[in-house]
Design a protein around this motif. Sequence first.
Motif, short mmCIF file in Angstrom:
data_model
loop_
_atom_site.label_atom_id
_atom_site.label_comp_id
_atom_site.label_asym_id
_atom_site.label_seq_id
_atom_site.Cartn_x
_atom_site.Cartn_y
_atom_site.Cartn_z
N HIS A 74 -9.46 5.07 -5.04
CA HIS A 74 -9.63 3.82 -4.29
C HIS A 74 -10.25 4.12 -2.91
O HIS A 74 -11.20 3.45 -2.48
CB HIS A 74 -8.29 3.13 -4.12
CG HIS A 74 -8.30 1.98 -3.17
ND1 HIS A 74 -8.87 0.75 -3.48
CD2 HIS A 74 -7.83 1.86 -1.89
CE1 HIS A 74 -8.75 -0.06 -2.44
NE2 HIS A 74 -8.12 0.58 -1.47
N GLN B 65 -1.87 6.66 0.80
CA GLN B 65 -3.21 6.23 1.21
C GLN B 65 -3.39 6.40 2.72
O GLN B 65 -4.42 6.90 3.18
CB GLN B 65 -3.46 4.78 0.80
CG GLN B 65 -3.71 4.59 -0.69
CD GLN B 65 -4.29 3.22 -1.00
OE1 GLN B 65 -4.90 2.58 -0.14
NE2 GLN B 65 -4.11 2.77 -2.23
N GLU B 66 -2.41 5.98 3.48
CA GLU B 66 -2.50 6.16 4.93
C GLU B 66 -2.47 7.64 5.29
O GLU B 66 -3.15 8.06 6.24
CB GLU B 66 -1.37 5.41 5.62
CG GLU B 66 -1.34 5.55 7.15
CD GLU B 66 -2.61 5.05 7.82
OE1 GLU B 66 -2.86 5.49 8.96
OE2 GLU B 66 -3.33 4.21 7.24
N GLU C 39 0.83 -1.20 0.00
CA GLU C 39 0.00 0.00 0.00
C GLU C 39 0.87 1.25 0.00
O GLU C 39 1.72 1.43 0.87
CB GLU C 39 -0.92 0.03 1.21
CG GLU C 39 -1.82 1.26 1.23
CD GLU C 39 -2.72 1.32 2.45
OE1 GLU C 39 -3.83 0.78 2.37
OE2 GLU C 39 -2.28 1.89 3.47
N ASP D 287 -5.01 6.21 -6.06
CA ASP D 287 -5.11 5.94 -4.62
C ASP D 287 -6.27 6.71 -4.00
O ASP D 287 -7.00 6.18 -3.16
CB ASP D 287 -3.79 6.32 -3.94
CG ASP D 287 -2.69 5.32 -4.24
OD1 ASP D 287 -3.00 4.12 -4.36
OD2 ASP D 287 -1.53 5.73 -4.37
#
Length: 420
Positions: free
Chosen positions: A150, A108-109, A104, A147
Amino acid sequence: MSLLADLLSTLFDRRYVFMGKQDERPLSELCTALMSSQGDISGAAIAHQILDGYATSDLAGKRVFFEFLNSEMDIDPSELERVVAAYKSEKSEENYRELVIAAEPKRQELARRLNQVPGATHQLVHMRKDLLGLLKEQPDLARTDLDLLHLFNSWFNRGFLVLRPISWESPAQILEKIIAYEAVHAIDSWDDLRRRLQPEDRRCFAFFHPSLPDEPLIFVEVALTKGIPASIQGVLGKERSIVPVEDVDTAVFYSISNCQGGLAGVSFGNSLIKQVVQDLSRELEQLNTFVTLSPLPTFCTWATKEEIDLPESDEALEELAASYLLEAKRKDNIPFDPVARFHLYNGALVHDVHANADTSENGRKQSAGVMVNYLYDLKKISQNHEVFANQKEIVASKRVQALAKAGSGQVSSPPKTAPS
């Protein structure tokens, strides 16, 4: 449903107030700090400053920010190779955990941590809208866009959405946004909006998200009619006769507008139409026809590209439009027309085409005045969807097929249709 929406709005519509000292570090350093932060309070403060700092940046600053996300917060290929090899060797829980983390991208985090600030969801949606505007010049930024898309597909899935009816009694701030976001048939005044919302034979529905309680995501305008209309003038005319609700038999979806540019690619329309059909069917049991009155927004563009002169007679124009709908395809063999793709994928069939159906300037410019009815036959929606999605065949009425055949001489590829 309205009560639930109000409760969710109260729960989620909280504004974050930052009382600390402004951090002057660059956005890239603040992002790194946020990723290493362990405390909820300190993390929220940093997230707030990143979002505010981004919002006040100029275009060049925003570009630098996205380039940082794209390069410095990307997947580490070497680390990914290492953990893939370890997991291939031993499929243990620990190896799987490391594989998931390495696979990942860090951005995204980062987006998840930014989203811990109340009101951040809307700011992140605006952020992606900016990013989409940069992709043409910097297509490599598409990794970062994928991302965000998503994440948005998860955050804005159907389970979180609230369907609200929009009426003339809705809050003014919502009505103002309906006027601003209308993308098909411009609303030119408050009187125009009143004519679309207040009469008993008119409906409007919108999806909202709890994190954006005052921002419609998508809305549909519906005319309740007796019979299927052949022009938008008949639907929106100032002097039209209001149909008593007990006499209506048809629900006409004449305008569907996506409201948030940053949510492009997140599918709402399919769920919206299905939910509205269910709600209207419960409210008005006599409704037996659900149909659209839709533009052909790329018809004139296609004709110009194919060096086809638009016919002057209405009959010939309807024939060419039918051929366009059934035969004009992209390289992937799906319809050239974006509205056709949307409704056909949702399980509708091409029911009819009408010349002189939209005499507005925009209607003439884009669609040569032609409009199309897509019919949602409740008994055949699933079947039609499967035929289109799996076989790329277009389901059309016999009339449309006959029109397309008559006009097919102007279209090079043969039609691929399934009988209605």
